[in-house]
Design an enzyme around this catalytic site. Structure first.
Site, PDB file in Angstrom:
ATOM      1  N   TRP A 181       0.866  -1.187   0.000  1.00 55.33           N
ATOM      2  CA  TRP A 181       0.000   0.000   0.000  1.00 55.33           C
ATOM      3  C   TRP A 181       0.904   1.238   0.000  1.00 55.33           C
ATOM      4  O   TRP A 181       1.839   1.336   0.794  1.00 55.33           O
ATOM      5  CB  TRP A 181      -0.886  -0.048   1.246  1.00 55.33           C
ATOM      6  CG  TRP A 181      -1.813   1.102   1.417  1.00 55.33           C
ATOM      7  CD1 TRP A 181      -2.654   1.631   0.479  1.00 55.33           C
ATOM      8  CD2 TRP A 181      -2.019   1.869   2.611  1.00 55.33           C
ATOM      9  NE1 TRP A 181      -3.377   2.663   1.018  1.00 55.33           N
ATOM     10  CE2 TRP A 181      -3.000   2.841   2.313  1.00 55.33           C
ATOM     11  CE3 TRP A 181      -1.466   1.837   3.899  1.00 55.33           C
ATOM     12  CZ2 TRP A 181      -3.453   3.766   3.261  1.00 55.33           C
ATOM     13  CZ3 TRP A 181      -1.918   2.745   4.837  1.00 55.33           C
ATOM     14  CH2 TRP A 181      -2.900   3.699   4.521  1.00 55.33           C
ATOM     15  N   ASP A 262      -0.642  -5.393   9.552  1.00 60.26           N
ATOM     16  CA  ASP A 262      -1.618  -4.401   9.113  1.00 60.26           C
ATOM     17  C   ASP A 262      -2.877  -5.177   8.746  1.00 60.26           C
ATOM     18  O   ASP A 262      -2.892  -5.926   7.772  1.00 60.26           O
ATOM     19  CB  ASP A 262      -1.080  -3.638   7.898  1.00 60.26           C
ATOM     20  CG  ASP A 262      -2.053  -2.567   7.409  1.00 60.26           C
ATOM     21  OD1 ASP A 262      -3.183  -2.486   7.952  1.00 60.26           O
ATOM     22  OD2 ASP A 262      -1.696  -1.809   6.482  1.00 60.26           O
ATOM     23  N   LYS A 298     -13.118  -0.684   6.135  1.00 57.25           N
ATOM     24  CA  LYS A 298     -13.717  -1.543   5.097  1.00 57.25           C
ATOM     25  C   LYS A 298     -14.722  -2.509   5.690  1.00 57.25           C
ATOM     26  O   LYS A 298     -15.825  -2.652   5.176  1.00 57.25           O
ATOM     27  CB  LYS A 298     -12.635  -2.338   4.368  1.00 57.25           C
ATOM     28  CG  LYS A 298     -11.297  -1.668   4.262  1.00 57.25           C
ATOM     29  CD  LYS A 298     -11.243  -0.685   3.140  1.00 57.25           C
ATOM     30  CE  LYS A 298      -9.927   0.058   3.216  1.00 57.25           C
ATOM     31  NZ  LYS A 298      -9.515   0.622   1.990  1.00 57.25           N
TER      32      LYS A 298
END
Ligand code: KET
Length: 452
Positions: A181, A262, A298
């Site tokens: 990311w 993460d 999310k």
């Protein structure tokens, strides 16, 4: 004027250094030139150019900038597959039903107040978040070896964790996967860590470069920090198998490497919250230490509410207590304490068995819709006879497909088809619907047969 300890060059933490630099600047010599140049500056109004006139225009963010470009496009057929944000079949953002219910509960409760939360955030939310990621029966939780602080979504949790490590951990290098990311290197560099990469993705197989990963982690200096995507790796959609995770765990533990997970997509990979947390729980089960950054952006659709948590699993309860005391020193000067609303929504849902079950169903429905988009896109390309092997579309996991399209192809698709995606060829499957699949398939077919 005496400056205090912050300005000493021996201060080791990055924020101390920043405060030191600021103090040195504010208390620096009072030579006349310097003073007059400050007071004659255009900030006082009147004639003269801006003190910021030398600034160059910064580029837009590689991911969020895609949405900005999309919003400016007047075309009725435009399609935003840039940011990883879930959309319904109708292409609309989704507020989960359980979230609406939880918010109603919160509004109905007249005893709720708007006082500051503690520095560590909403304590019940923290406990429930640790349980969600580590498992209700986690030995680490039972033994009080986990400290959890509410942070500003996944990004904030990574940043707080990064600054904590930069201040208190003996190794200052963090290894991040290649690719990863786009915000990771920036977050950790600004947190005061030095960022290196380990091999992760093999473009030739469109799969995991497992050998390269083991070699690079094996060659990392003892004790280095390693950033691991818990599941649904962004941007590749390629995750290690559980057997591979076990090998990674063994290697990392044998070299004392510090795992920093993460977890931005728990529940989005397999549709099951517990399955997606397995890699983390394997590392917790061996009794070793680790960090986890959790995001509810999310999986609960709470993007803009900025809800997340940082957990640090320690070897002993007394250590966890001291770690928490130090995390508070990182957080207090950064944003003082976190917001109350989003964490309250999460706490309402996680504490109530019925709401929790309803959430898991809604989450599974989102994950299933993404999987169905993968199948539909794959079929649409097959139907068009698009050259190339597109099986990675159905093999990859999570919100994204790492298509293999190059920046020139992406820019052609944006220009000619009004399809917006990141220049690395990543598409957010969550932004796709049955109605828009043919348009995307047409565009992909056109660019790969054009030899751009
Ligand atoms: N980690 C990963 C791997 C990740 O993809 C994101 C967000 C985050 C953390 C942070 O999310 P937060 O909203 O701070 O909880 N990724 C999507 C959005 C973005 O770039 O901000 C994306 O990749 O599109």
């Amino acid at each position: 004027m005496k400056t205090n300890d912050f300005s000493s060059s021996s201060s080791s933490s990055p924020s101390d250094r920043r405060i030191g630099a600021l103090l040195r600047h504010l208390t620096a010599g009072t030579d006349a030139d310097r003073v007059s140049s400050v007071f004659a500056s255009p900030t006082s109004g009147g004639a003269g150019g801006s003190v910021f006139a030398h600034l160059v225009q910064a580029p837009e963010d590689a991911i969020l900038g895609v949405t900005i470009a999309y919003n400016k496009d007047p075309s009725p057929i435009k399609l935003n597959l840039g940011v990883g944000a879930y959309r319904t079949e109708e292409g609309k953002p989704l507020v989960l039903n359980v979230v609406r219910k939880a918010e109603q509960q919160l509004i109905n409760d007249r005893s709720r107040i708007k006082e500051y939360l503690p520095i560590v955030g909403l304590v019940e939310f923290n406990k429930l978040s640790a349980k969600l990621i580590l498992g209700a029966d986690s030995p680490a939780i039972r033994e009080n070896r986990v400290t959890t602080v509410e942070c500003l979504s996944g990004t904030g949790s990574l940043r707080v964790g990064g600054e904590f490590l930069a201040r208190h951990y003996h190794q200052k290098t963090i290894y991040i996967p290649q690719p990863t990311w786009g915000n990771h290197p920036k977050i950790f560099t600004l947190a005061g860590l030095s960022v290196k990469t380990y091999r992760y993705y093999d473009p030739s197989t469109r799969g995991l470069n497992f050998q390269g990963l083991l070699e690079d982690l094996g060659a990392a200096p003892q004790g280095s920090i390693v950033l691991l995507h818990a599941c649904a790796h962004n941007p590749t959609g390629v995750d290690p198998t559980l057997e591979q995770w076990e090998q990674i765990r063994k290697l990392m533990r044998s070299k004392g490497l510090m795992p920093f997970f993460d977890s931005a997509y728990q529940g989005f990979a397999s549709g099951s919250l517990d399955t997606d947390a397995k890699p983390i729980r394997m590392f917790v089960a061996d009794g070793g230490e680790l960090l986890v950054a959790q995001s509810y952006a999310k999986n609960m659709g709470l993007y803009g509410e900025r809800v997340g948590a940082l957990s640090i699993v320690c070897k002993a309860a007394d250590v966890a207590g001291r770690v928490e005391s130090q995390l508070k020193l990182v957080i207090r000067p950064m944003y003082s304490n976190p917001p109350i609303h989003g964490a309250s929504i999460v706490a309402v849902i996680l504490r109530d068995k019925n709401l929790f079950n309803e959430w898991t169903l809604e989450l599974k429905a989102m994950a299933d819709r993404i999987i169905s988009m993968r199948k539909q896109l794959f079929e649409a390309l097959r139907a068009r006879g698009t050259p190339g092997d597109w099986t990675h579309i159905i093999k990859q996991i999570g919100m994204f497909t790492f298509t293999g399209l190059n920046p020139a192809q992406v820019s052609y698709m944006t220009k000619e088809y009004h399809i917006y995606m990141t220049s690395d060829g990543r598409i957010s499957m969550a932004g796709l619907s049955s109605k828009t699949v043919p348009h995307l398939a047409d565009a992909i077919h056109a660019v790969v047969t054009k030899a751009l």
